[in-house]
Design a protein around this motif. Sequence first.
Motif, mmCIF file in Angstrom:
data_model
loop_
_atom_site.group_PDB
_atom_site.id
_atom_site.type_symbol
_atom_site.label_atom_id
_atom_site.label_comp_id
_atom_site.label_asym_id
_atom_site.label_seq_id
_atom_site.Cartn_x
_atom_site.Cartn_y
_atom_site.Cartn_z
ATOM 1 N N PHE A 99 0.834 -1.207 0.000
ATOM 2 C CA PHE A 99 0.000 0.000 0.000
ATOM 3 C C PHE A 99 0.869 1.257 0.000
ATOM 4 N N PHE A 100 1.959 1.240 0.769
ATOM 5 C CA PHE A 100 2.880 2.382 0.772
ATOM 6 C C PHE A 100 3.511 2.593 -0.602
ATOM 7 N N ASN A 101 3.912 1.520 -1.271
ATOM 8 C CA ASN A 101 4.517 1.654 -2.599
ATOM 9 C C ASN A 101 3.533 2.230 -3.612
ATOM 10 N N LEU A 102 2.286 1.830 -3.526
ATOM 11 C CA LEU A 102 1.285 2.376 -4.450
ATOM 12 C C LEU A 102 1.139 3.880 -4.268
ATOM 13 N N ILE A 103 1.084 4.325 -3.037
ATOM 14 C CA ILE A 103 0.961 5.763 -2.781
ATOM 15 C C ILE A 103 2.230 6.498 -3.202
ATOM 16 N N TYR A 104 3.397 5.928 -2.896
ATOM 17 C CA TYR A 104 4.670 6.590 -3.190
ATOM 18 C C TYR A 104 4.862 6.813 -4.691
ATOM 19 N N TRP A 105 4.692 5.758 -5.476
ATOM 20 C CA TRP A 105 4.954 5.873 -6.916
ATOM 21 C C TRP A 105 3.861 6.669 -7.619
ATOM 22 N N SER A 106 2.669 6.711 -7.087
ATOM 23 C CA SER A 106 1.615 7.537 -7.708
ATOM 24 C C SER A 106 1.838 9.017 -7.430
#
Length: 465
Positions: A455-462
Amino acid sequence: MPYLTKLILFLFCLVVLVDSRKPRRKRGTGHLEMPKPSHLSKKNLDVTKMRKEEGRPLLRVEDHDFAMRPAFGGPAIPVGVDVQVESLDSISEVDMDFTMTLYLRHYWKDERLSFPSTSNKSMTFDGRLVKKIWVPDVFFVHSKRSFTHDTTTENIMLRVFPDGHVLYSMRITVTAMCNMDFSHFPLDSQTCSLELESYAYTDEDLMLYWKNGDESLKTDEKISLSQFLIQKFHTTSRLAFYSSTGWYNRLYINFTLRRHIFFFLLQTYFPATLMVMLSWVSFWIDRRAVPARVSLGITTVLTMSTIITGVNASMPRVSYIKAVDIYLWVSFVFVFLSVLEYAAVNYLTTVQERKERKLREKFPCECGMLPSRTMMLDGSYSESEANSLAGYTRSHILTEEERQDKIVVHLALSNESSSARKKGLLKGQMGLRIFQNTHAIDKYSRLIFPASYIFFNLIYWSVFS
């Protein structure tokens, strides 16, 4: 008689002398051949009165004072500029600068350098004439180092046209400052500019302008950088004001660079992600394997610290948070939490074992009951305890009255445990069961940690891509 002889000799010499000075025709030709002067006639020539004709130079450099600009005292002299960028040598994040090699050309008109010409052809000179005439005093604003190439001679060219128009070209390498913003590093793009300006002449004396507008800037098609993609070059101009001297024309060479992310994916993001995933392996290791789980947690923590230190060593010490810092520190927190998770599991396991040991010491198992009877009376006993009860022989069986007393004790314990469970369910305290059962902590961690990190990676890269 002697006087007659002397007279005849004198007349003969006179005839011979006259005859030698007459022109003679060459035999077989119709041309006259002039006699060669004798050594007697050479003495009568005055060599000091003979003038040698010398060629007058076309550029009358010595006749004018080139310390002053053209049309001194009149309107501002226009000086056109165009640039051809040969290479972008380096971009330094630590020093916040860039190095560029370029061909800088100036165009202006100086009537003092005009010359007559029937073919209207220009004359080309090298750097030796530049020191004798007036040239624009253009310099690079915010430059740290710059030099004109001098191999094998000074890379300077001066071309003068008959009407006084001048082309002045030089090859320069300049290192200039570039204010970079690293808040999105390494997913960032930087805009740098090289600024040109006259040092001494204000806009009232010298007017700098791009000779052909946006076409005044040319770039080599082979320009490439290892970490950046050059998106575009463009030119701008504006006035710069100095409180002590006045207004100056300033020209800008702007270029936008976008950083290649693949290098940092291999060197930073992939290793950090693998370290976080490696820390999850401890959730599948038996909680009693203390050396394995502790060494794995410490190794991942130290590796993450090394990655963070290596990234910050190659970056300037800025006072704000970069995008790569967010990713690395969140990954570090995940690794650190996995170590704390095992610390909690180990602590709760120790506490539970201590309680069970005290309970066994308080109620020693001397009842001598059959295993099936014990399990039927009290379902809260573990399998190991039931087996221990099953190990008693017939010789340890007590009398009927003693057996009844022990059964009452087991029934009381069973009633207390069942009532406590029912009470906890009614109050909704499901978390208590998780902490009482250390296997459940590892079980839930296997799901919560990966889901949270994804979930953190999805927010970070978006946000940053």
